[in-house]
Design a protein around this motif. Structure first.
Motif, PDB file in Angstrom:
ATOM      1  N   GLY A  77       0.868  -1.189   0.000  1.00 53.94           N
ATOM      2  CA  GLY A  77       0.000   0.000   0.000  1.00 53.94           C
ATOM      3  C   GLY A  77       0.900   1.232   0.000  1.00 53.94           C
ATOM      4  O   GLY A  77       2.130   1.125  -0.112  1.00 53.94           O
ATOM      5  N   PRO A  78       0.319   2.418   0.132  1.00 57.15           N
ATOM      6  CA  PRO A  78       1.148   3.624   0.059  1.00 57.15           C
ATOM      7  C   PRO A  78       2.221   3.709   1.145  1.00 57.15           C
ATOM      8  O   PRO A  78       3.333   4.175   0.882  1.00 57.15           O
ATOM      9  N   ALA A  79       1.926   3.229   2.367  1.00 54.31           N
ATOM     10  CA  ALA A  79       2.936   3.313   3.437  1.00 54.31           C
ATOM     11  C   ALA A  79       4.106   2.368   3.129  1.00 54.31           C
ATOM     12  O   ALA A  79       5.278   2.767   3.221  1.00 54.31           O
ATOM     13  N   ASP A 133       1.868 -13.464  -1.270  1.00 60.90           N
ATOM     14  CA  ASP A 133       1.283 -13.224   0.048  1.00 60.90           C
ATOM     15  C   ASP A 133       2.256 -13.683   1.117  1.00 60.90           C
ATOM     16  O   ASP A 133       2.779 -14.797   1.008  1.00 60.90           O
ATOM     17  N   GLY A 156      -4.828  10.077   8.546  1.00 57.60           N
ATOM     18  CA  GLY A 156      -4.435   8.661   8.474  1.00 57.60           C
ATOM     19  C   GLY A 156      -3.161   8.366   7.702  1.00 57.60           C
ATOM     20  O   GLY A 156      -2.159   7.930   8.266  1.00 57.60           O
TER      21      GLY A 156
HETATM   22  C1  LIG Z   1     -12.876   7.053   3.740  1.00 58.85           C
HETATM   23  C2  LIG Z   1     -11.415   7.270   4.019  1.00 58.85           C
HETATM   24  C3  LIG Z   1     -10.802   8.458   3.616  1.00 58.85           C
HETATM   25  C4  LIG Z   1      -9.468   8.704   3.932  1.00 58.85           C
HETATM   26  N1  LIG Z   1      -8.895   9.897   3.569  1.00 58.85           N
HETATM   27  C5  LIG Z   1      -7.632  10.172   3.949  1.00 58.85           C
HETATM   28  C6  LIG Z   1      -7.036  11.444   3.662  1.00 58.85           C
HETATM   29  O1  LIG Z   1      -7.638  12.324   3.045  1.00 58.85           O
HETATM   30  N2  LIG Z   1      -5.760  11.665   4.098  1.00 58.85           N
HETATM   31  C7  LIG Z   1      -5.051  10.725   4.780  1.00 58.85           C
HETATM   32  O2  LIG Z   1      -3.896  10.990   5.160  1.00 58.85           O
HETATM   33  N3  LIG Z   1      -5.575   9.509   5.033  1.00 58.85           N
HETATM   34  C8  LIG Z   1      -6.840   9.204   4.647  1.00 58.85           C
HETATM   35  N4  LIG Z   1      -7.381   7.982   4.926  1.00 58.85           N
HETATM   36  C9  LIG Z   1      -6.539   6.936   5.513  1.00 58.85           C
HETATM   37  C10 LIG Z   1      -5.732   6.212   4.433  1.00 58.85           C
HETATM   38  O3  LIG Z   1      -6.586   5.793   3.393  1.00 58.85           O
HETATM   39  C11 LIG Z   1      -5.011   5.016   5.045  1.00 58.85           C
HETATM   40  O4  LIG Z   1      -4.224   5.487   6.112  1.00 58.85           O
HETATM   41  C12 LIG Z   1      -4.101   4.339   4.042  1.00 58.85           C
HETATM   42  O5  LIG Z   1      -4.803   3.857   2.921  1.00 58.85           O
HETATM   43  C13 LIG Z   1      -3.390   3.176   4.714  1.00 58.85           C
HETATM   44  O6  LIG Z   1      -2.311   2.783   3.905  1.00 58.85           O
HETATM   45  P1  LIG Z   1      -1.403   1.553   4.316  1.00 58.85           P
HETATM   46  O7  LIG Z   1      -0.356   1.447   3.263  1.00 58.85           O
HETATM   47  O8  LIG Z   1      -1.029   1.642   5.730  1.00 58.85           O
HETATM   48  O9  LIG Z   1      -2.398   0.296   4.262  1.00 58.85           O
HETATM   49  P2  LIG Z   1      -3.186  -0.366   3.039  1.00 58.85           P
HETATM   50  O10 LIG Z   1      -3.495   0.638   1.982  1.00 58.85           O
HETATM   51  O11 LIG Z   1      -4.310  -1.135   3.661  1.00 58.85           O
HETATM   52  O12 LIG Z   1      -2.136  -1.368   2.397  1.00 58.85           O
HETATM   53  C14 LIG Z   1      -1.828  -2.605   2.975  1.00 58.85           C
HETATM   54  C15 LIG Z   1      -1.377  -3.507   1.840  1.00 58.85           C
HETATM   55  O13 LIG Z   1      -0.848  -4.699   2.415  1.00 58.85           O
HETATM   56  C16 LIG Z   1      -1.297  -5.793   1.641  1.00 58.85           C
HETATM   57  N5  LIG Z   1      -1.227  -6.982   2.487  1.00 58.85           N
HETATM   58  C17 LIG Z   1      -1.949  -7.252   3.624  1.00 58.85           C
HETATM   59  N6  LIG Z   1      -1.590  -8.448   4.135  1.00 58.85           N
HETATM   60  C18 LIG Z   1      -0.619  -8.937   3.312  1.00 58.85           C
HETATM   61  C19 LIG Z   1       0.134 -10.137   3.308  1.00 58.85           C
HETATM   62  N7  LIG Z   1      -0.049 -11.069   4.249  1.00 58.85           N
HETATM   63  N8  LIG Z   1       1.040 -10.332   2.309  1.00 58.85           N
HETATM   64  C20 LIG Z   1       1.233  -9.388   1.331  1.00 58.85           C
HETATM   65  N9  LIG Z   1       0.539  -8.224   1.295  1.00 58.85           N
HETATM   66  C21 LIG Z   1      -0.377  -8.011   2.273  1.00 58.85           C
HETATM   67  C22 LIG Z   1      -2.709  -5.395   1.222  1.00 58.85           C
HETATM   68  O14 LIG Z   1      -3.149  -6.147   0.104  1.00 58.85           O
HETATM   69  C23 LIG Z   1      -2.507  -3.918   0.921  1.00 58.85           C
HETATM   70  O15 LIG Z   1      -2.097  -3.738  -0.426  1.00 58.85           O
HETATM   71  C24 LIG Z   1      -8.724   7.710   4.619  1.00 58.85           C
HETATM   72  C25 LIG Z   1      -9.327   6.511   5.011  1.00 58.85           C
HETATM   73  C26 LIG Z   1     -10.671   6.287   4.729  1.00 58.85           C
HETATM   74  C27 LIG Z   1     -11.320   5.012   5.168  1.00 58.85           C
END
Ligand SMILES: Cc1cc2nc3c(=O)[nH]c(=O)nc-3n(C[C@H](O)[C@H](O)[C@H](O)COP(=O)(O)OP(=O)(O)OC[C@H]3O[C@@H](n4cnc5c(N)ncnc54)[C@H](O)[C@@H]3O)c2cc1C
Length: 401
Positions: free
Chosen positions: A15-17, A131, A297
């Motif tokens: 994901g983006p993080a 995965d 977030g």
């Molecule tokens: C309605 C809404 C609006 C939002 N608006 C904002 C905003 O305007 N500004 C802001 O800063 N934040 C916002 N957020 C928060 C933001 O969307 C999240 O913080 C962000 O998407 C999280 O990113 P991440 O990379 O942590 O997790 P995710 O995007 O959930 O990525 C996790 C990744 O890990 C992968 N994964 C999981 N388990 C495994 C595994 N076992 N093996 C391999 N891959 C795996 C998944 O498939 C996924 O691709 C919003 C959230 C919501 C719900």
């Protein structure tokens, strides 16, 4: 036969993080693996605050998506409750704190595409489309076992695997949190009148209804309602939805046309008790979940990625162990205050919206009134909202790792 890859850092989750952490580490020359399953289609947008944009510029990502982002120059908060005590309308301009924009709003698919494109240019980064099935750690290192049977050995695992994090479970890290009686609906829409780079948040009894500019005469909408109301709205056809959005937004954007791709997200708040232990560091939603109020977030998630990147690169330069307990303890200490304070503020604001208790509503109205009227307080709140004074990692200040 099963293959075994050895790297310095393995990141689970693209994901983006996770992508940002991978780019930060690989750009600094660390041998890094990014384990990523094919992401689900995400029609949401993210309001990236100015520090996040600076970090993405510094990592060479922003040039790949800047054209798809809209500037957020003014924030408007409108009390749309029908309560006895209502807060005054408040407007904040980025220029008040010397910024051209508070940040930029971008569709997640464009941000992810730019991150992916940048990741592909880095020779130190191996992308593994699989995965993660298990993560095992010991004093010397960690092993990630994949669905294919292959495995990856690393000194440090970064868990960027979202809200149901396998890495968090593997590290034995507990979290505290609770679900809200609220659901966020997300839509992107075209409209008849220009948004003038103004983001508008209507506060209602069930939560915020927030319209955030996208390039052109388009905006994204995050509409927070009770779960039963979310089901009703989700079942509306486009024409009825257009009318209802126009009505709720008091027609300030003119005629509305929703685009394909609706989202529905039950809201919850959750924070881990430790951001890292046992050779596993958690970033993004694997570490904290926060309601979509005030765009915090992913901005927190990117600060996590920048912070762990900074600590790991510095440990590597000093010839240290990049997964050492003292590095993880330092990461925990650095991220805790930032995440906790923002979670507290967002939770409090959300609860005052939901509360029927008159003194609570009065306090919220008074707080907004004071912020609106007292110049130094107003600027301090704005600055802190955009960039925390205490924890801006180097990438957010435009410094390479
Ligand atoms: C309605 C809404 C609006 C939002 N608006 C904002 C905003 O305007 N500004 C802001 O800063 N934040 C916002 N957020 C928060 C933001 O969307 C999240 O913080 C962000 O998407 C999280 O990113 P991440 O990379 O942590 O997790 P995710 O995007 O959930 O990525 C996790 C990744 O890990 C992968 N994964 C999981 N388990 C495994 C595994 N076992 N093996 C391999 N891959 C795996 C998944 O498939 C996924 O691709 C919003 C959230 C919501 C719900």
């Amino acid at each position: 036969m099963a293959k075994r890859l050895t790297v310095e850092v393995a990141i689970v989750g693209g994901g983006p993080a996770g992508l940002t952490a991978a780019i930060a580490l690989a750009e600094a020359g660390l041998k890094t693996a990014l384990i990523t399953r094919r992401p689900a289609t995400d029609h949401r947008t993210t309001a990236l605050l100015s520090g996040s944009v600076t970090a993405l510029e510094t990592l060479g990502v922003w040039a790949g998506c800047a054209a798809q982002a809209a500037s957020l120059r003014v924030m408007r908060i409108v009390d749309a409750t029908s309560r006895l005590v209502r807060a005054p309308e408040v407007r904040f301009a980025a220029s008040e704190i010397g910024l051209d924009a508070f940040g930029h709003n971008i569709e997640n698919r464009h941000l992810l595409a730019a991150l992916d494109a940048r990741a592909q240019t880095l020779p130190s980064l191996t992308r593994v489309e699989d995965d993660a099935r298990a993560v095992e750690t010991n004093d010397a290192g960690a092993t990630v076992t994949l669905k294919s049977g292959d495995s990856i050995a690393a000194r440090l695992v970064i868990g960027a695997d979202g809200r149901r994090s396998l890495c968090r479970t593997a590290a034995g890290i507990e979290s505290d949190g609770r679900a809200y009686p609220q659901t966020a609906l997300t839509f992107n829409l075209a409209h008849g009148r220009p948004h003038q780079d103004i983001s508008t948040e209507f506060h209602t009894e069930s939560g915020p209804f927030t319209l955030v500019p996208l390039p052109g005469e388009r905006s994204s909408l995050v509409w927070v309602v009770e779960p039963a109301e979310a089901d009703r709205i989700a079942a509306l056809d486009d024409a009825s939805l257009n009318d209802e959005i126009e009505q709720r937004s008091h027609s300030f954007l003119g005629k509305i046309a929703v685009e394909p791709g609706r989202g529905i997200f039950p809201l919850a708040v959750e924070t881990v008790r430790s951001f890292g232990q046992s050779r596993i560091a958690l970033i993004g939603e694997a570490a904290h979940l926060i309601p979509p109020i005030g765009a915090q977030g992913l901005n927190l998630g990117l600060r996590d990625a920048a912070c762990i990147g900074e600590l790991v690169v510095s440990a590597r330069r000093d010839g240290g162990d990049v997964g050492a307990p003292d590095l993880l303890a330092r990461y925990d200490a650095l991220r805790r205050a930032d995440v906790k304070s923002r979670t507290f503020a967002v939770d409090l604001l959300n609860r005052t919206l939901l509360s029927d208790f008159l003194p609570v509503q009065s306090a919220r109205g008074l707080a907004l009134y004071l912020i609106d009227r007292i110049g130094p307080l107003r600027r301090a709140v704005l600055r802190e909202g955009v960039a925390p004074a205490a924890s801006q990692p180097r990438l957010m200040r435009g410094e390479v790792l």
